[in-house]
Write a protein that holds these residues in place. Structure first.
Motif, PDB file in Angstrom:
ATOM      1  N   TRP A   1      -9.428  -6.438  13.400  1.00  0.00           N
ATOM      2  CA  TRP A   1      -9.655  -7.318  12.385  1.00  0.00           C
ATOM      3  C   TRP A   1     -11.405  -6.474  11.252  1.00  0.00           C
ATOM      4  O   TRP A   1     -11.460  -6.680   9.915  1.00  0.00           O
ATOM      5  CB  TRP A   1     -10.503  -8.873  12.752  1.00  0.00           C
ATOM      6  N   GLN A   2     -11.986  -5.704  12.495  1.00  0.00           N
ATOM      7  CA  GLN A   2     -12.363  -4.694  10.875  1.00  0.00           C
ATOM      8  C   GLN A   2     -11.833  -3.777  10.392  1.00  0.00           C
ATOM      9  O   GLN A   2     -11.890  -3.209   9.113  1.00  0.00           O
ATOM     10  CB  GLN A   2     -13.140  -3.487  12.201  1.00  0.00           C
ATOM     11  N   PHE A   3     -10.879  -2.668  10.760  1.00  0.00           N
ATOM     12  CA  PHE A   3      -9.949  -2.291  10.299  1.00  0.00           C
ATOM     13  C   PHE A   3      -9.483  -3.066   8.511  1.00  0.00           C
ATOM     14  O   PHE A   3      -9.594  -2.355   7.900  1.00  0.00           O
ATOM     15  CB  PHE A   3      -8.857  -1.308  11.060  1.00  0.00           C
ATOM     16  N   VAL A   4      -8.867  -4.185   9.598  1.00  0.00           N
ATOM     17  CA  VAL A   4      -7.672  -4.974   8.269  1.00  0.00           C
ATOM     18  C   VAL A   4      -8.766  -5.162   7.304  1.00  0.00           C
ATOM     19  O   VAL A   4      -8.312  -5.426   5.616  1.00  0.00           O
ATOM     20  CB  VAL A   4      -6.893  -5.995   9.002  1.00  0.00           C
ATOM     21  N   ALA A   5      -9.740  -5.831   7.325  1.00  0.00           N
ATOM     22  CA  ALA A   5     -10.832  -6.227   6.735  1.00  0.00           C
ATOM     23  C   ALA A   5     -11.289  -4.890   5.732  1.00  0.00           C
ATOM     24  O   ALA A   5     -11.755  -5.451   4.721  1.00  0.00           O
ATOM     25  CB  ALA A   5     -12.672  -6.532   7.300  1.00  0.00           C
ATOM     26  N   ARG A   6     -11.382  -3.888   6.255  1.00  0.00           N
ATOM     27  CA  ARG A   6     -11.452  -2.813   4.793  1.00  0.00           C
ATOM     28  C   ARG A   6     -10.480  -1.974   4.322  1.00  0.00           C
ATOM     29  O   ARG A   6     -11.268  -2.193   3.561  1.00  0.00           O
ATOM     30  CB  ARG A   6     -12.097  -1.516   6.138  1.00  0.00           C
ATOM     31  N   LEU A   7      -9.051  -2.341   4.473  1.00  0.00           N
ATOM     32  CA  LEU A   7      -8.204  -2.148   3.965  1.00  0.00           C
ATOM     33  C   LEU A   7      -7.817  -3.257   2.880  1.00  0.00           C
ATOM     34  O   LEU A   7      -8.004  -3.090   1.784  1.00  0.00           O
ATOM     35  CB  LEU A   7      -7.152  -2.672   4.367  1.00  0.00           C
ATOM     36  N   ASN A   8      -8.746  -4.542   3.114  1.00  0.00           N
ATOM     37  CA  ASN A   8      -8.521  -6.130   2.187  1.00  0.00           C
ATOM     38  C   ASN A   8      -9.790  -5.377   1.381  1.00  0.00           C
ATOM     39  O   ASN A   8      -9.199  -6.182  -0.480  1.00  0.00           O
ATOM     40  CB  ASN A   8      -8.604  -7.244   2.989  1.00  0.00           C
ATOM     41  N   LYS A   9     -10.370  -4.860   1.717  1.00  0.00           N
ATOM     42  CA  LYS A   9     -11.507  -4.970   0.669  1.00  0.00           C
ATOM     43  C   LYS A   9     -11.351  -3.339  -0.502  1.00  0.00           C
ATOM     44  O   LYS A   9     -11.611  -3.414  -1.513  1.00  0.00           O
ATOM     45  CB  LYS A   9     -13.111  -4.640   1.061  1.00  0.00           C
ATOM     46  N   GLN A  10     -10.657  -3.095   0.613  1.00  0.00           N
ATOM     47  CA  GLN A  10      -9.581  -1.973  -0.534  1.00  0.00           C
ATOM     48  C   GLN A  10      -8.495  -1.764  -1.547  1.00  0.00           C
ATOM     49  O   GLN A  10      -8.515  -0.986  -2.200  1.00  0.00           O
ATOM     50  CB  GLN A  10      -9.472  -0.388   0.392  1.00  0.00           C
ATOM     51  N   GLY A  11      -8.415  -3.830  -1.648  1.00  0.00           N
ATOM     52  CA  GLY A  11      -7.551  -3.939  -2.805  1.00  0.00           C
ATOM     53  C   GLY A  11      -6.204  -4.091  -1.949  1.00  0.00           C
ATOM     54  O   GLY A  11      -4.959  -4.718  -2.696  1.00  0.00           O
ATOM     55  N   HIS A  12      -6.092  -3.872  -0.513  1.00  0.00           N
ATOM     56  CA  HIS A  12      -4.780  -4.253   0.417  1.00  0.00           C
ATOM     57  C   HIS A  12      -4.629  -5.818   0.228  1.00  0.00           C
ATOM     58  O   HIS A  12      -5.275  -6.864   0.262  1.00  0.00           O
ATOM     59  CB  HIS A  12      -4.535  -3.860   1.730  1.00  0.00           C
TER      60      HIS A  12
END
Length: 310
Positions: A176-187
């Motif tokens: 979840w930490q990794f996916v949340a980071r990707l989401n903040k990057q626009g994914h």
């Protein structure tokens, strides 16, 4: 333009008992950059919907598009935009972890991808397993590789179908930490999960399915705001009075009663005292997504029963 668009999607399967309608006119749009949750009980149609999105199944009627690309007529363009993590553990037993990710990169025509593969291995706790054969990995480690495979071509849309089912707490937190980071990057992220606390913490907007139909579609904050203000929670070994048992949610020794205000809480406590019910660990908490989900499912069931009677 919506990242993912489902328009009047229906799916009927042929079974020995006759036709089974898994999806019934599902329509919803997921916007670019959203963290979107798709919730529902087993058999609600969540995986069928994702299978149609990923091109693994064909809708009986309706259309699905990914960043404007129709998943049937423009399947190659649509598929490049998606990274899908399936429920099932699917792996090739003849390759190690790094070879598996290089092979997956090749499917999408991505060359010289080792720098991103190294980042994925490190972010998902797989760096020390890079040379291990897939057969040697535990179930949790195999699931980490599935996540890495879905992300190896850097798709703008990430689809997670029960990604943390049966995995340890460490993986859940890491993922979840990794996916949340990707989401903040626009994914854009589309998540299905039975862990409602995950959906509440991560998803900005939710759709709930029941028997192939969308029964709720709103921002997470709006769904929570429409729920009962409070929940009275306590433990007991005694049977609840019939009037309370009808509205309580009981799990083992734990009972929970929805309450609109302090007066209703006092009425519950008075009824428990009058019935001689011994309680312990009494607490009052705010309604959470699980409360909302159960209320929505119960209302959908009542609506379906009224339709049948009509």
């Amino acid at each position: 333009m919506a990242a993912v668009s489902f328009q009047s999607v229906s799916k009927t399967f042929s079974t020995p008992r006759g036709p089974f309608q898994a999806l019934d006119g599902v329509s919803l749009d997921i916007q670019e950059g959203e963290f979107f949750g798709l919730l529902g009980p087993n058999g609600a149609g969540k995986t069928t919907l994702i299978s149609i999105l990923a091109g693994l199944a064909r809708a009986t009627s309706g259309s699905v598009s990914v960043l404007g690309h129709d998943v049937q007529s423009q399947f190659a363009d649509a598929r490049r935009q998606l990274g899908v993590v399936p429920q099932e553990l699917v792996f090739d037993p003849f390759f190690n972890v790094r070879e598996t990710l290089r092979l997956q990169s090749g499917y999408f025509g991505v060359r010289d991808n080792d720098a991103w593969i190294d980042e994925l291995l490190d972010a998902l706790g797989l760096a020390d397993k890079a040379s291990a054969n897939m057969r040697q990995l535990s179930g949790g480690m195999k699931r980490r590789v599935l996540v890495a495979q879905a992300l190896v071509h850097k798709p703008p849309i990430i689809v997670l179908d029960e990604p943390t089912a049966g995995v340890d707490v460490e993986l859940r937190q890491t993922l979840w930490q990794f996916v949340a980071r990707l989401n903040k990057q626009g994914h854009t992220v589309l998540l299905t999960t039975h862990y409602l606390e995950e959906a509440e913490a991560l998803c900005t907007r939710l759709a709930m399915l029941k028997r192939g139909r969308v029964v709720a579609l709103a921002r997470t904050s709006e769904l929570l705001g429409a729920a009962s203000a409070n929940v009275l929670r306590f433990k007991t070994d005694d049977a609840l009075p019939p009037a309370l048992a009808q509205v309580a949610r009981v799990t083992g020794r734990v009972a929970q009663l929805p309450a609109q205000d302090a007066q209703e809480i006092e009425q519950y406590l008075a009824a428990l005292r009058a019935a001689g019910v011994r309680v312990e660990d009494v607490e009052i908490r705010k309604a959470d997504l699980e409360d909302v989900f159960l209320n929505v499912m119960a209302e959908a069931q009542e609506d379906a029963q009224r339709e049948q009677r009509a």
